[in-house]
Motif scaffolding. Structure first.
Motif, short mmCIF file in Angstrom:
data_model
loop_
_atom_site.label_atom_id
_atom_site.label_comp_id
_atom_site.label_asym_id
_atom_site.label_seq_id
_atom_site.Cartn_x
_atom_site.Cartn_y
_atom_site.Cartn_z
N SER A 19 0.82 -1.22 0.00
CA SER A 19 0.00 0.00 0.00
C SER A 19 0.85 1.26 0.00
O SER A 19 0.32 2.36 -0.06
N SER A 20 2.16 1.11 0.05
CA SER A 20 3.04 2.27 0.05
C SER A 20 4.26 1.98 -0.84
O SER A 20 4.37 0.90 -1.42
N ALA A 21 5.15 2.93 -0.89
CA ALA A 21 6.35 2.79 -1.72
C ALA A 21 7.23 1.66 -1.18
O ALA A 21 7.20 1.34 0.01
N VAL A 22 8.01 1.08 -2.08
CA VAL A 22 8.90 -0.03 -1.74
C VAL A 22 10.33 0.36 -2.12
O VAL A 22 10.56 0.91 -3.19
N ALA A 23 11.26 0.04 -1.25
CA ALA A 23 12.67 0.30 -1.54
C ALA A 23 13.13 -0.63 -2.68
O ALA A 23 12.75 -1.80 -2.72
N GLU A 24 13.93 -0.08 -3.57
CA GLU A 24 14.45 -0.87 -4.69
C GLU A 24 15.16 -2.12 -4.19
O GLU A 24 15.00 -3.19 -4.76
N LYS A 25 15.92 -2.00 -3.12
CA LYS A 25 16.66 -3.16 -2.60
C LYS A 25 15.72 -4.28 -2.16
O LYS A 25 16.04 -5.45 -2.31
N ASP A 26 14.53 -3.91 -1.65
CA ASP A 26 13.55 -4.92 -1.27
C ASP A 26 13.01 -5.63 -2.50
O ASP A 26 12.87 -6.86 -2.51
N LEU A 27 12.70 -4.87 -3.56
CA LEU A 27 12.22 -5.50 -4.80
C LEU A 27 13.28 -6.43 -5.38
O LEU A 27 12.96 -7.52 -5.86
N LEU A 28 14.53 -6.01 -5.32
CA LEU A 28 15.61 -6.87 -5.81
C LEU A 28 15.65 -8.19 -5.02
O LEU A 28 15.79 -9.26 -5.60
N ALA A 29 15.52 -8.10 -3.70
CA ALA A 29 15.54 -9.30 -2.87
C ALA A 29 14.30 -10.16 -3.12
O ALA A 29 14.40 -11.39 -3.23
N TRP A 30 13.13 -9.53 -3.19
CA TRP A 30 11.89 -10.28 -3.37
C TRP A 30 11.82 -10.99 -4.71
O TRP A 30 11.32 -12.10 -4.81
N THR A 31 12.31 -10.35 -5.77
CA THR A 31 12.27 -10.95 -7.11
C THR A 31 13.46 -11.86 -7.35
O THR A 31 13.46 -12.64 -8.30
N GLU A 32 14.48 -11.73 -6.51
CA GLU A 32 15.73 -12.47 -6.66
C GLU A 32 16.36 -12.19 -8.03
O GLU A 32 16.91 -13.08 -8.68
N ALA A 33 16.26 -10.93 -8.45
CA ALA A 33 16.87 -10.51 -9.72
C ALA A 33 18.38 -10.69 -9.63
O ALA A 33 19.00 -10.35 -8.61
N ALA A 34 18.96 -11.21 -10.68
CA ALA A 34 20.38 -11.56 -10.66
C ALA A 34 21.31 -10.35 -10.70
O ALA A 34 22.37 -10.36 -10.09
N ASN A 35 20.89 -9.30 -11.39
CA ASN A 35 21.78 -8.16 -11.58
C ASN A 35 21.01 -6.87 -11.34
O ASN A 35 20.05 -6.56 -12.05
N ALA A 36 21.44 -6.10 -10.35
CA ALA A 36 20.74 -4.87 -9.97
C ALA A 36 20.70 -3.85 -11.10
O ALA A 36 19.66 -3.24 -11.35
N SER A 37 21.80 -3.66 -11.79
CA SER A 37 21.82 -2.63 -12.83
C SER A 37 20.93 -3.01 -14.02
O SER A 37 20.24 -2.15 -14.58
#
Length: 144
Positions: free
Chosen positions: A81-99
């Protein structure tokens, strides 16, 4: 007589928004806060519960492997219901490369106005257009 009534999605949305308005007004009056603060409080209470998003130990996981990283990101944002930190999205999606996640997902979704991405603050919020995309294109229940 009463059996002739067939509530549908539009009715449910109307009831939801009228209820949110009523609770926000009660919060505003009884706690002597401005409308924006009262609305934020109600939005925080009305967190969406989705069968395809699992919360475990403070992390969120999408329970289907049939979605693209793009759609997983939007679904995770939809569950908040609110904004999400990019680092949390990276962790939640388990994206391999941040950039590449930033370039290929976040910036493209921002350009399409599906999200509001604050590059400097590294914070992401789903837009109304993004919420509509999720509701129309991503199954929200565990039918996947």
């Amino acid at each position: 007589m009463g059996s002739d009534i067939n509530p549908n999605h539009m009715d449910a949305v109307a009831v939801l928004y009228m209820s949110k308005w009523l609770v926000a007004e009660l919060i505003r009056v009884f706690h002597d806060v401005d409308t924006a603060t009262a609305t934020e409080a109600v939005d925080a209470l009305a967190e969406r519960q989705l069968e395809n998003v699992w919360v475990v130990d403070g992390k969120k996981r999408v329970l289907t492997d049939k979605l693209t990283l793009h759609d997983k990101t939007l679904l995770l944002l939809y569950s908040e219901s609110s904004a999400v930190a990019e680092k949390d999205l990276l962790a939640w999606t388990e994206a391999a490369n941040a950039s590449s996640y930033r370039r290929d997902i976040l910036k493209k979704c921002h350009k399409a106005r599906l999200i509001e991405y604050d590059d400097a603050g590294r914070v992401v919020r789903l837009s109304p257009k993004g919420a509509r995309y999720v509701e129309e294109n991503i199954p929200l229940l565990s039918s996947l």
